[in-house]
Design an enzyme around this catalytic site. Structure first.
Site, mmCIF file in Angstrom:
data_model
loop_
_atom_site.group_PDB
_atom_site.id
_atom_site.type_symbol
_atom_site.label_atom_id
_atom_site.label_comp_id
_atom_site.label_asym_id
_atom_site.label_seq_id
_atom_site.Cartn_x
_atom_site.Cartn_y
_atom_site.Cartn_z
ATOM 1 N N TYR A 97 -7.135 30.337 -0.974
ATOM 2 C CA TYR A 97 -6.701 31.479 -0.164
ATOM 3 C C TYR A 97 -7.445 32.737 -0.600
ATOM 4 O O TYR A 97 -7.760 33.585 0.221
ATOM 5 C CB TYR A 97 -5.181 31.670 -0.272
ATOM 6 C CG TYR A 97 -4.427 30.538 0.391
ATOM 7 C CD1 TYR A 97 -4.207 30.525 1.764
ATOM 8 C CD2 TYR A 97 -3.959 29.465 -0.357
ATOM 9 C CE1 TYR A 97 -3.534 29.487 2.372
ATOM 10 C CE2 TYR A 97 -3.286 28.415 0.245
ATOM 11 C CZ TYR A 97 -3.080 28.427 1.606
ATOM 12 O OH TYR A 97 -2.425 27.390 2.208
ATOM 13 N N ASN A 120 -2.223 29.349 12.318
ATOM 14 C CA ASN A 120 -3.358 28.871 13.105
ATOM 15 C C ASN A 120 -2.877 27.796 14.078
ATOM 16 O O ASN A 120 -2.379 26.760 13.657
ATOM 17 C CB ASN A 120 -4.429 28.291 12.165
ATOM 18 C CG ASN A 120 -5.480 27.509 12.910
ATOM 19 O OD1 ASN A 120 -5.866 27.848 14.025
ATOM 20 N ND2 ASN A 120 -5.942 26.429 12.301
ATOM 21 N N CYS A 128 -7.833 24.861 9.091
ATOM 22 C CA CYS A 128 -6.916 25.423 8.102
ATOM 23 C C CYS A 128 -6.576 24.395 7.016
ATOM 24 O O CYS A 128 -6.159 24.776 5.923
ATOM 25 C CB CYS A 128 -5.660 25.953 8.774
ATOM 26 S SG CYS A 128 -4.806 24.765 9.819
ATOM 27 N N HIS A 129 -6.792 23.118 7.309
ATOM 28 C CA HIS A 129 -6.532 22.082 6.297
ATOM 29 C C HIS A 129 -7.499 22.176 5.122
ATOM 30 O O HIS A 129 -7.246 21.597 4.076
ATOM 31 C CB HIS A 129 -6.598 20.683 6.938
ATOM 32 C CG HIS A 129 -7.940 20.308 7.468
ATOM 33 N ND1 HIS A 129 -8.372 20.708 8.724
ATOM 34 C CD2 HIS A 129 -8.952 19.595 6.928
ATOM 35 C CE1 HIS A 129 -9.598 20.230 8.920
ATOM 36 N NE2 HIS A 129 -9.970 19.554 7.845
ATOM 37 N N GLU A 155 -13.054 13.820 5.370
ATOM 38 C CA GLU A 155 -14.232 14.666 5.250
ATOM 39 C C GLU A 155 -15.028 14.382 3.976
ATOM 40 O O GLU A 155 -16.179 14.780 3.860
ATOM 41 C CB GLU A 155 -13.847 16.139 5.356
ATOM 42 C CG GLU A 155 -13.326 16.489 6.738
ATOM 43 C CD GLU A 155 -13.030 17.965 6.928
ATOM 44 O OE1 GLU A 155 -13.381 18.781 6.055
ATOM 45 O OE2 GLU A 155 -12.447 18.307 7.973
#
Length: 160
Positions: A97, A120, A128-129, A155
């Site tokens: 963050y 979001n 946002c993940h 990912e």
């Protein structure tokens, strides 16, 4: 303004996709706390929704790591600034963050950035993940922390 939506299955559960004439308004898993009660008219044939379904399916298959979709989510000026910054987090990477607050040029706004991140509406496409706690711990996710963990694993090359 008319809103339309469709749904699609995924290995992480049913996904609802909403758009208007300008672009995507939201992408939510069925348990997302931010999904609106009224979605508009169902329209699986709309070009924006069809393209979103194709690109999300490619993402889940490991064939896509960037999205090319028109975005039309609405929020405060601060929220939209944070959401734009989220789209710059590279595929397969995570930011804290604090990193996100720094990216918008407001390093003291860590808490506000966290709140904007949590609001979001366009999951996955506005990633946002990819935002985690400063310690590296997975923090909240409107779609559930387990989904967040699985998206990050995808990912990193682990198939769903």
């Amino acid at each position: 303004m008319k809103t339309i939506y469709t749904t699609m299955p995924s290995l992480l559960g049913t996904i609802t996709i909403q758009a208007n004439e300008y672009g995507l308004l939201g992408i939510w898993f069925e348990t997302c706390t931010t999904k609106p009660g009224e979605l508009g008219q169902r329209d699986s044939e709309h070009p924006v929704l069809s393209l979103a379904v194709v690109q999300l399916a490619e993402y889940f298959s490991g064939l896509r790591n960037e999205f090319d979709l028109p975005l039309a989510a609405t929020g405060t000026a601060f929220q939209t600034q944070v959401w734009r910054a989220l789209t710059t987090i590279p595929y397969g990477e995570t930011w804290s963050y604090q990193d996100l607050a720094n990216a918008i040029g407001n390093p003291k706004a860590v808490r506000a950035v966290g709140l904007a991140n949590g609001r979001n509406p366009i999951s996955i496409v506005v990633p946002c993940h990819r935002v985690i706690g400063k310690s590296g711990k997975l923090t909240g996710y409107a779609g559930g922390v387990e989904r967040k963990q699985r998206l990050l694993a995808l990912e990193q090359g682990t198939p769903l």
